[in-house]
Design a protein around this motif. Structure first.
Motif, PDB file in Angstrom:
ATOM      1  N   ALA A   1      26.127  -8.064   2.520  1.00  0.00           N
ATOM      2  CA  ALA A   1      25.855  -9.403   1.978  1.00  0.00           C
ATOM      3  C   ALA A   1      24.362  -9.624   1.774  1.00  0.00           C
ATOM      4  CB  ALA A   1      26.425 -10.470   2.911  1.00  0.00           C
ATOM      5  N   GLU A   2      23.558  -9.215   2.756  1.00  0.00           N
ATOM      6  CA  GLU A   2      22.111  -9.353   2.600  1.00  0.00           C
ATOM      7  C   GLU A   2      21.602  -8.438   1.492  1.00  0.00           C
ATOM      8  OE1 GLU A   2      17.912  -9.083   5.134  1.00  0.00           O
ATOM      9  OE2 GLU A   2      19.831  -8.847   6.163  1.00  0.00           O
ATOM     10  N   CYS A   3      22.152  -7.224   1.426  1.00  0.00           N
ATOM     11  CA  CYS A   3      21.778  -6.298   0.355  1.00  0.00           C
ATOM     12  C   CYS A   3      22.059  -6.906  -1.016  1.00  0.00           C
ATOM     13  CB  CYS A   3      22.535  -4.983   0.479  1.00  0.00           C
ATOM     14  SG  CYS A   3      21.836  -3.835   1.670  1.00  0.00           S
ATOM     15  N   GLU A   4      23.217  -7.535  -1.126  1.00  0.00           N
ATOM     16  CA  GLU A   4      23.608  -8.116  -2.415  1.00  0.00           C
ATOM     17  C   GLU A   4      22.594  -9.153  -2.883  1.00  0.00           C
ATOM     18  OE1 GLU A   4      27.519 -10.155  -4.552  1.00  0.00           O
ATOM     19  OE2 GLU A   4      27.644  -9.341  -2.519  1.00  0.00           O
TER      20      GLU A   4
ATOM     21  N   ALA B   1       0.811  -1.217   0.000  1.00  0.00           N
ATOM     22  CA  ALA B   1       0.000   0.000   0.000  1.00  0.00           C
ATOM     23  C   ALA B   1       0.840   1.260   0.000  1.00  0.00           C
ATOM     24  CB  ALA B   1      -0.931  -0.006   1.213  1.00  0.00           C
ATOM     25  N   ALA B   2       2.047   1.188   0.524  1.00  0.00           N
ATOM     26  CA  ALA B   2       2.895   2.372   0.605  1.00  0.00           C
ATOM     27  C   ALA B   2       4.331   1.986   0.287  1.00  0.00           C
ATOM     28  CB  ALA B   2       2.811   2.979   2.004  1.00  0.00           C
ATOM     29  N   ALA B   3       5.105   2.977  -0.098  1.00  0.00           N
ATOM     30  CA  ALA B   3       6.512   2.733  -0.408  1.00  0.00           C
ATOM     31  C   ALA B   3       7.245   2.211   0.815  1.00  0.00           C
ATOM     32  CB  ALA B   3       7.165   4.022  -0.905  1.00  0.00           C
ATOM     33  N   LEU B   4       8.216   1.353   0.580  1.00  0.00           N
ATOM     34  CA  LEU B   4       9.018   0.801   1.667  1.00  0.00           C
ATOM     35  C   LEU B   4       9.957   1.884   2.186  1.00  0.00           C
ATOM     36  CD1 LEU B   4       9.956  -2.481  -0.226  1.00  0.00           C
ATOM     37  CD2 LEU B   4       8.073  -2.163   1.381  1.00  0.00           C
ATOM     38  N   PRO B   5       9.989   2.141   3.487  1.00  0.00           N
ATOM     39  CA  PRO B   5      10.802   3.254   4.018  1.00  0.00           C
ATOM     40  C   PRO B   5      12.293   2.934   4.031  1.00  0.00           C
ATOM     41  CG  PRO B   5       9.718   2.091   5.811  1.00  0.00           C
ATOM     42  CD  PRO B   5       9.199   1.473   4.543  1.00  0.00           C
ATOM     43  N   ILE B   6      13.103   3.952   3.810  1.00  0.00           N
ATOM     44  CA  ILE B   6      14.549   3.775   3.754  1.00  0.00           C
ATOM     45  C   ILE B   6      15.110   3.313   5.102  1.00  0.00           C
ATOM     46  CG2 ILE B   6      14.918   6.241   4.199  1.00  0.00           C
ATOM     47  CD1 ILE B   6      17.226   3.836   2.207  1.00  0.00           C
ATOM     48  N   HIS B   7      14.487   3.720   6.206  1.00  0.00           N
ATOM     49  CA  HIS B   7      15.067   3.351   7.509  1.00  0.00           C
ATOM     50  C   HIS B   7      15.032   1.845   7.754  1.00  0.00           C
ATOM     51  CE1 HIS B   7      11.043   2.854   9.245  1.00  0.00           C
ATOM     52  NE2 HIS B   7      10.729   4.069   8.848  1.00  0.00           N
ATOM     53  N   ASP B   8      14.205   1.121   7.012  1.00  0.00           N
ATOM     54  CA  ASP B   8      14.184  -0.336   7.145  1.00  0.00           C
ATOM     55  C   ASP B   8      15.440  -0.980   6.550  1.00  0.00           C
ATOM     56  OD1 ASP B   8      11.732  -0.128   8.336  1.00  0.00           O
ATOM     57  OD2 ASP B   8      10.580  -0.934   6.661  1.00  0.00           O
ATOM     58  N   TYR B   9      16.191  -0.220   5.778  1.00  0.00           N
ATOM     59  CA  TYR B   9      17.352  -0.752   5.059  1.00  0.00           C
ATOM     60  C   TYR B   9      18.677  -0.313   5.666  1.00  0.00           C
ATOM     61  CZ  TYR B   9      14.040  -2.037   1.427  1.00  0.00           C
ATOM     62  OH  TYR B   9      12.987  -2.605   0.739  1.00  0.00           O
ATOM     63  N   ALA B  10      18.644   0.691   6.521  1.00  0.00           N
ATOM     64  CA  ALA B  10      19.871   1.324   6.995  1.00  0.00           C
ATOM     65  C   ALA B  10      20.833   0.348   7.678  1.00  0.00           C
ATOM     66  CB  ALA B  10      19.531   2.468   7.946  1.00  0.00           C
TER      67      ALA B  10
ATOM     68  N   THR C   1      26.025   6.893  -2.335  1.00  0.00           N
ATOM     69  CA  THR C   1      25.218   5.815  -2.915  1.00  0.00           C
ATOM     70  C   THR C   1      25.806   4.493  -2.443  1.00  0.00           C
ATOM     71  OG1 THR C   1      24.629   7.117  -4.857  1.00  0.00           O
ATOM     72  CG2 THR C   1      24.440   4.736  -5.052  1.00  0.00           C
ATOM     73  N   ASP C   2      25.074   3.823  -1.572  1.00  0.00           N
ATOM     74  CA  ASP C   2      25.564   2.569  -0.993  1.00  0.00           C
ATOM     75  C   ASP C   2      24.621   1.421  -1.352  1.00  0.00           C
ATOM     76  OD1 ASP C   2      23.341   2.980   0.659  1.00  0.00           O
ATOM     77  OD2 ASP C   2      24.542   3.732   2.331  1.00  0.00           O
ATOM     78  N   PRO C   3      25.007   0.171  -1.052  1.00  0.00           N
ATOM     79  CA  PRO C   3      24.137  -0.967  -1.381  1.00  0.00           C
ATOM     80  C   PRO C   3      22.755  -0.869  -0.729  1.00  0.00           C
ATOM     81  CG  PRO C   3      26.350  -1.728  -0.839  1.00  0.00           C
ATOM     82  CD  PRO C   3      26.307  -0.274  -0.484  1.00  0.00           C
ATOM     83  N   GLN C   4      22.692  -0.255   0.455  1.00  0.00           N
ATOM     84  CA  GLN C   4      21.409  -0.142   1.154  1.00  0.00           C
ATOM     85  C   GLN C   4      20.422   0.735   0.373  1.00  0.00           C
ATOM     86  OE1 GLN C   4      24.480   0.089   2.606  1.00  0.00           O
ATOM     87  NE2 GLN C   4      24.341  -1.908   3.618  1.00  0.00           N
TER      88      GLN C   4
END
Length: 365
Positions: free
Chosen positions: A17-20, A3-12, A323-326
């Motif tokens: 490795a998980e990002c990849e 319903a809404a965009a995924l917030p950036i703070h969930d990725y910080a 600009t990082d993997p997150q």
């Protein structure tokens, strides 16, 4: 679709490795709908996810010719603006981190350039005697300014052709924002240093006399790249004292004194080409951004080439490093979920004028 965009703070706090793994999954889901552009100066953890690599103009042109709906530019803000200007109307340009800017581009803004233009107009017939030339490392509104005043955009690889085009139309050039590219190019075209004056935007009338302005062939903006500003001529002297066989190659954003001591001067693409095609077992001292030099050094090891970074201290593009993997993971997973985040959209009227200046460049080069 969420319903809404995924917030950036969930990725910080995600590790790389998980990002990849999540980036790979999002890329697979998006398929050809998305193209990731990786600038040569980008950090390795992000660079490896790019679909194509290169300098900013090359990447923007290739993306515009692709079938991708989304253009994710792993670079800095002005690069994403160029991608938006050159892309088709249905394509969307995205910058993973909107804080990824360019310190050089920030040294010239529309207000300061317009003020310079107005001050020049009090001394000379600026509209008929000066061609405004902006380096591609500049904001879209400055490209638009050039388009509105019969000017043009240049890159580090075509600057001489662009200056020739400019002088064929008017007797003088106002060159911004990088003074070093303008000076190094002009000098190699046979323009004496005394005919290239520097406009200090923090001083009335640029800190110049009326006579200096009237006699100038090129009026250089007092701007520079913080990365290339780190290179100094004594670094070449010190290195060659230990390794006299060294071949020196520098980007034209480096200062005049460094370029004068260099065996080759060229854009990022030219630096890569020259070193890659050089004879085996040669030694190179390179004056450009650290990530590019490190990758080139690794690539050339198998040929026995030694590739060294010129500055004794680290000198990377700190704004591009944002600009990082997150952030890349955040952008891609949002796109896969049907949400566009961090779209870079240049206003239509501004984009039209900027495209005129870019089209002039493509025709001239």
């Amino acid at each position: 679709m969420t319903a809404a965009a995924l917030p950036i703070h969930d990725y910080a706090l995600l590790d790389d490795a998980e990002c990849e793994a999540r980036i790979a999954a999002a890329k697979a889901k998006l398929g050809k709908r998305c193209i990731i552009l990786g600038h040569h100066y980008q950090r390795d953890e992000v660079f490896k996810h790019a679909d194509i690599f290169g300098d900013s103009l090359k990447l923007s042109r290739e993306a515009a010719q692709s079938e991708a709906e989304y253009i994710v530019f792993c670079g800095v803000h002005f690069m994403a603006e160029v991608a938006d200007i050159l892309s088709r109307p249905e394509q969307i340009a995205i910058l993973p981190d909107m804080a990824a800017g360019c310190s050089m581009a920030d040294m010239a803004n529309k207000i300061k350039v317009q003020q310079c233009w107005d001050e020049l107009a009090k001394i000379i017939d600026v509209e008929n005697s000066v061609t405004p030339v902006t380096y591609i490392n500049s904001a879209a509104d400055l490209k638009a300014f050039c388009g509105q005043h019969g000017g043009i955009v240049c890159t580090s690889s075509n600057a001489q052709k662009i200056l020739n085009w400019s002088f064929a139309r008017r007797e003088k050039v106002l060159f911004f924002p990088d003074q070093h590219l303008g000076r190094n190019t002009g000098y190699r075209m046979g323009i004496p240093l005394e005919q290239m004056v520097t406009w200090d935007f923090n001083k009335p009338q640029g800190g110049l006399t009326e006579q200096q302005i009237r006699e100038a062939k090129i009026i250089l903006w007092k701007g520079h790249c913080s990365v290339h500003q780190a290179f100094q001529p004594e670094q070449i002297d010190n290195f060659k004292a230990k390794h006299p066989e060294t071949i020196v190659i520098s980007h034209p954003e480096a200062c005049f004194e460094v370029c004068e001591k260099s065996d080759f001067i060229g854009s990022t693409e030219m630096i890569l080409k020259i070193v890659r095609e050089a004879e085996a077992n040669t030694r190179w001292l390179v004056a450009t951004e650290l990530n590019l030099v490190n990758r080139l050094a690794q690539e050339c090891k198998a040929q026995g080439k030694s590739v060294h970074f010129m500055a004794p201290t680290l000198s990377m593009c700190s704004t591009m490093f944002r600009t990082d993997p997150q952030h890349l993971c955040w952008v891609l997973e949002n796109l896969a979920a049907g949400h566009v985040v961090n779209q870079v959209a240049v206003p239509a009227e501004q984009a039209a004028s900027a495209k005129l200046a870019l089209d002039n460049m493509l025709l001239a080069s």
